[in-house]
Design an enzyme around this catalytic site. Structure first.
Site: not given
Ligand code: ATP
Length: 336
Positions: A120, A143
């Site tokens: 996400d 994920t």
């Molecule tokens: P998982 O579901 O496994 O946690 P994820 O993709 O949701 O995976 P996150 O740590 O939330 O993991 O996001 C990964 C990276 O994406 C963050 O370190 C950041 O660089 C970028 N990111 C996350 N949320 C945002 C946001 N709201 N705006 C901009 N960049 C973001």
């Protein structure tokens, strides 16, 4: 010579064929990310398009840790968990300035479109960069949480469920030998999908998830009654967002006076060789994503829903919350 055969097959017409694309894996790793990235790379090579890999997620994009890949770069990968590209969290990418630097680094290599494999948060970051810079983005849901809106499949969830069920099977043996209650804590800070799916598949007596209220007093009384009727073991699956299994286990142990143990599975759930389902679906989605980004498609996430490939608008995917299927919640109670 560029082939573009797959692109033509997409039936979207050739609008803006790209000469170079990139693939990045971001956020928590999930088994099958490698299979997806491999499919992106090999599809691009097949189509005669240059393909780059971004190392260590958005952090590598900001720091220009980007290299051109060949078909050989993704050899011996389909069976591996983790991600050969590496992944990281990047604070800098959370800011418009950081995303601008990342975009400029991509352009420096001539990259005209990007496939993002992540959860996400990663897809949200990608959607922001796409809006701010115009860089075409196609996402794949990588994920183990299965919590992305508009789809019932995310890459890695099936493998993680199998890992959890394997652990439950083993814990059930020892629980039965000692007449114990065993609590199994699984991942899912905000979502109970993983707990619900693996709990049902593992035959858990109770599945505690953040989305559904539960009463430990009631559960303890029911467990006590079950053991009085001769039950030898029970499994309680706890999504980490529902509370600490260690704390919940303490309460259940005190209330029931039955020997209660807790197993927190932790990062073991992320690792391991992907299942056949994850390998095949990740491969299919990787091909789709590469063809889409090459042909100029933007702001789309590809996945599966009810067995069919679906394309979901990236903005809608990240701005809607996927809710836990009430049918699964009901089923878990009927079968307990
Ligand atoms: P998982 O579901 O496994 O946690 P994820 O993709 O949701 O995976 P996150 O740590 O939330 O993991 O996001 C990964 C990276 O994406 C963050 O370190 C950041 O660089 C970028 N990111 C996350 N949320 C945002 C946001 N709201 N705006 C901009 N960049 C973001």
């Amino acid at each position: 010579m560029p082939r573009y055969a797959g692109v033509l097959d997409m039936g979207r017409g050739i609008l803006m064929l790209k000469k170079a694309i990139a693939v990045v894996t971001s956020g928590g790793d999930s088994p099958g990310m490698n299979a997806a990235a491999r499919a992106v790379v090999r599809t691009a090579v097949y189509e005669g398009v240059e393909v780059y890999g971004v190392h260590n997620g958005y952090s590598g994009m900001v720091h220009d840790d980007i290299e051109q890949l060949t078909s050989r770069s993704v050899s011996d990968l389909i069976q591996r968990g983790g991600t050969f590209l590496g992944t990281a969290r990047s604070k800098s990418f959370m800011t418009p300035e950081g995303r601008k630097v990342a975009f400029e680094n991509l352009r420096k290599h001539g990259i005209e479109g990007l496939v993002i494999i992540g959860g996400d948060g990663s897809l949200t970051g990608g959607s922001l960069m796409s809006r701010e810079t115009g860089m075409p983005i196609v996402g794949l849901p990588g994920t183990i949480d299965n919590d992305v809106w508009g789809m019932d499949y995310t890459i890695g969830c099936d493998t993680a469920c199998n890992t959890i069920v394997d652990a439950i099977n083993k814990l059930r043996d020892t629980a039965s030998a000692h007449r114990r209650i065993i609590l199994v804590e699984v991942m899912g800070r905000h979502s109970g999908w993983l707990a619900m799916m693996s709990g049902i598949a593992g035959g858990a007596e109770y599945i505690l998830v953040p989305e559904v209220a539960f009463d430990l007093e009631e559960i303890s009384i029911e467990l006590q009654e079950m053991y009085e009727r001769g039950k030898r073991y029970s499994i309680v699956v706890v999504a980490e967002g529902a509370g600490s299994a260690i704390e919940i286990g303490k309460i259940i142990g005190e209330k029931t006076a039955i020997d209660t143990r807790v197993s927190v599975l932790g990062h073991i759930q992320r690792g391991g060789s992907p299942t056949v389902e994850d390998r095949i679906k990740a491969s299919m989605l990787g091909e789709k994503a590469a063809l889409a980004v090459i042909s100029g498609v933007n702001d789309v996430v590809f996945s599966f829903n009810e067995g069919q490939v679906v394309s979901v608008n990236l903005f809608e995917a990240v701005n809607n919350k996927k809710t836990l299927d009430p049918e699964l919640v009901r089923l878990s109670r009927v079968l307990a």
